[in-house]
Design an enzyme around this catalytic site. Structure first.
Site, PDB file in Angstrom:
ATOM      1  CB  ALA A 158      -0.914  -0.002   1.230  1.00  0.00           C
ATOM      2  CE  LYS A 159       2.823   5.439  -4.503  1.00  0.00           C
ATOM      3  NZ  LYS A 159       4.288   5.367  -4.330  1.00  0.00           N
ATOM      4  CB  ALA A 160      -0.060   4.344   3.783  1.00  0.00           C
TER       5      ALA A 160
END
Length: 308
Positions: A158-160
């Site tokens: 995930a690109k958090a």
């Protein structure tokens, strides 16, 4: 890489002036990193600006949102259109694009779910992340002492926003040590990726890259290079890579939306191959840029033209 202001930013369905695109200091994401984002590029083509693999980027944004239980108040189609509208409104032929979904003002504490969700799309002119000269000369890389977060600590797929503080530690360590970029290992000691890039190596004409299970991001540029390499007849092997694999590679390169395709000429003070851009890297790099600029018919399906 300084930001060059443009005219408008898309915020929650409206294009607003650059200087009016602000948030409150008690915004939840500012305190707890409760946001997700994408990095996208538009390239200049003969048909005007075209966004590279736009639908794939927005699809990944929604996957990140699912992991963090963020309900995006727009459809994927609406956000694809928002990206094109923002690029067109700013009159840019090529640019970097940053879609961002974040939890806003109104709640504080570690439960993010009650905080409101906001969506923005910004774009600006931005050169190659590791420098234009690096596209040919390559960069010097250092294996970081900071490890990539484990799957059971933070989901690396995930690109958090908050997760990238891990990458920042590795980036600063590399720069302060006199290198251009870092290479991160996982808790088992295998290669994951760079702080903001995927990584490939070449040996005996075969390309190797870490699998997703190692902890690397499902990179859009990574996937593009895999497709291009297979089309050129190269064998691609996704497996765990060790320091030994890096040190004995004949070629190595980073891939990423910001970095694009950049050769690695040194790893931990050890020359990679001929200490510059190798022939496989040069070939794949050239095809990638040709595809992104609409010059290769078979890859034109990757482009979303802003004028359409």
């Amino acid at each position: 890489m300084p930001i060059q202001p443009v005219d408008k930013i898309w915020m929650d369905g409206k294009l607003v002036k650059w200087e009016d695109a602000t948030v409150h200091v008690l915004t939840h994401a500012l305190h707890y990193g409760s946001g997700i984002f994408e990095g996208v590029r538009a390239y200049e083509t003969k048909k005007g600006a075209a966004v590279f693999r736009l639908s794939d980027h927005i699809r990944r944004l929604f996957r990140s949102a699912k992991v963090y239980q963020i309900e995006i108040p727009f459809t994927q189609e609406e956000l694809c259109q928002a990206v094109k509208d923002t690029v067109r409104e700013n009159g840019l032929n090529s640019c970097y694009i940053r879609p961002l979904v974040y939890r806003g003002y109104g709640e504080m504490g570690l439960n993010p779910l009650p905080a409101p969700v906001h969506v923005t799309v910004a774009c600006w002119p931005w050169g190659t992340y590791l420098g234009e000269e690096a596209l040919e000369a390559g960069v010097r890389a250092k294996i970081s002492s900071w490890k990539r977060s484990d799957h059971n600590i933070l989901p690396p797929g995930a690109k958090a926003t908050g997760q990238y503080i891990n990458s920042g530690l590795a980036k600063v360590e590399a720069l302060k040590g006199g290198y251009d970029e870092g290479i991160m290992l996982n808790m088992a000691g295998y290669v994951t990726d760079g702080p903001g890039e995927n990584i490939f190596i070449a040996k005996d004409g075969v390309l190797y890259t870490p699998p997703f299970s190692a902890g690397c991001l499902d990179g859009i540029t990574r996937d593009s290079i895999i497709v291009i390499a297979k089309d050129q007849g190269y064998q691609i092997v996704e497996r765990n890579l060790s320091r030994f694999d890096l040190y004995t590679a004949e070629e190595a390169f980073y891939t990423g939306t910001a970095a694009e395709v950049v050769p690695i000429r040194e790893i931990d003070d050890r020359a990679v191959g001929s200490n510059g851009r190798g022939p496989i890297t040069k070939e794949l790099q050239g095809i990638f840029f040709g595809a992104a600029r609409g010059e290769i018919e078979k890859y034109r399906g990757w482009l979303a033209y802003v004028a359409e």
